[in-house]
Design an enzyme around this catalytic site. Sequence first.
Site: not given
Length: 656
Positions: A34, A36, A82, A112, A133, A306, A403, A416, A421
Amino acid sequence: MIKSQKEYLERIAYLNTLSHHYYNLDDPIVSDAVYDELYQELKAYEEKNPSHIQANSPTQKVGATATNPFNKNPHLMRMWSLDDVFNQSELQAWLQRILKAYPSASFVCSPKLDGVSLNLLYHHGKLISATTRGNGLEGELVSANAKHIANIPHAIAYKGEIEIRGEVIISKKDFDALNKERLNANEPLFANPRNAASGSLRQLDSEITKKRKLQFIPWGVGKHSLNFLSFKECLDFIVSLGFSAIQYLSLNKNHQEIEENYHTLIREREGFFALLDGMVIVVNELNIQKELGYTQKSPKFACAYKFPALEKHTKIIGVINQVGRSGAITPVALLEPVEIAGAMINRATLHNYSEIEKKNIMLNDRVVVIRSGDVIPKIIKPLESYRDGSQHKIERPKVCPICSYELLCEEIFTYCQNLNCPARLKESLIHFASKDALNIQGLGDKVIEQLFEEKLIVNALDLYALKLEDLMRLDKFKIKKAQNLLDAIQKSKNPPLWRLINALGIEHIGKGASKTLAKYGLNVLEKSEAEFLEMEGFGVEMARSLVNFYASNQEFIRSLFELLNPRNSDMAEEKQKSSSVFNNKTIVLTGTLSKPRQEYAQMLENLGAKISSSVSAKTNFLIVGENAGSKLALAQKHGVSVLNEEELLKRLKELD
């Protein structure tokens, strides 16, 4: 698809929120796939509208800004991210751009690994520092923990200065064993191996890191003075120093060879010792790498190819709502168990309620489940042809499942807002005490956890009612340590207003926004949405978040302000910082000092200094105590100004 500049700015804010959850909180809200997809849409918009590009766009930076409790440490050479390619046509286009200009180029391909990138600095053959990093320029200093990773050498044969970079991972076998231990101990399970590796590397107790069986797999170098001709030669040299070799490493000349190795990895991924999410492709010839150069964010000579997501069909049998560290509500589908890539999946994230509505996912639906990048299981779509009338709409909750507080519903996320909480209270207090908030020395997550377990605190107000005998009940607390913590808590009273606002942890409101709000006085949080929107840099989400937060926590905020009595301005503090000889200077402390180094480091940071753990040509001052060691010699070599403790105290006194 992004259609306007307004949507573009909203997408930047959304992706930066996702990045913060992923890198800093180890609490991903959406799957890699998602993210990406959203990132690629942003990138496509910027390519068509280059004049609209913002400096805070994720395409212009790497990762996320490092957060407490670890000190920041600069990399000698930037750690780049990358660019991704997702299919054969994208890979072919990437290769053609290179081969057209450099027909003789060859390519090193390797798995990877999905872990945490780490930068190891060696000097005179000794491991000097280990830094995550972070944002690519600086990260978090985790040297003490990294030294407990079994395959990181503490000493190497090469005596020059060299940064060796790689991925910290946990094997599938060790990850499963770790989660089994946590299950037996009634502790929360890690969502995936990357989270486990990240959480283990960032432990305040190094003994915990030692038990987690982390591994370091090197993939390159940063700064060095060696004369390699090829990337492959560089990797071989790293292995010769005693580091682990990368499995399935190959040297390829063309698209066909790369595709063959890619599909070999896909076939072997299930039996691979660690989780993979693609294949890294790097131009082998270093002279070609140099000529290709970099974009704002990434090298032009490397990419990540990928993997496609692994998917299966199953049924949603229930939905539960989880409360994240920021208060974000994440719906999670309970599934009929299904095996994907060797793992039994019985839960999958639904991300948020906007996503559920957009995809028209219903309770009792047959659905397609994927493990994108071998990490977070995700429901991709419902199989509507299987519907038999037993399906029901998944209702958006109106109150917090923990809560029962009324929830703040934004366009995408649901939050929330209740500071009390239990699901978010501990993290809120850790933030409350952090360096960019009230900066309470000695009040870390382990101490806060103990205070909760002993039922000594419920919220931030309770911190100021703690007594010596309360703290003496805690593990490893003696009179001196307990008194120091009480003193630090009391010292946090009368803070600059911006610090107290930032300490509240209001969604979308960080350090910069808190400083802007502080300019409007002590009653600033009582303003209306329209008044907030008139402030420079404030958008609709920020304004609504402030209004809703104050409405939900009015009594608590008033009590806190009355107790802490914040200063309306910290002009004196800023004036002192700007006039300080240490402002914007990089400083290293070494040797034995009369006070803890951390105490001096905090004083210097308050004066605008940047504290580093290693000496380089960029260091401005070295503060030395007894037994200063090799850092003193290195500072003298680089012409760094050296101050002893007496000289430091004299300069600090001049600033009072």
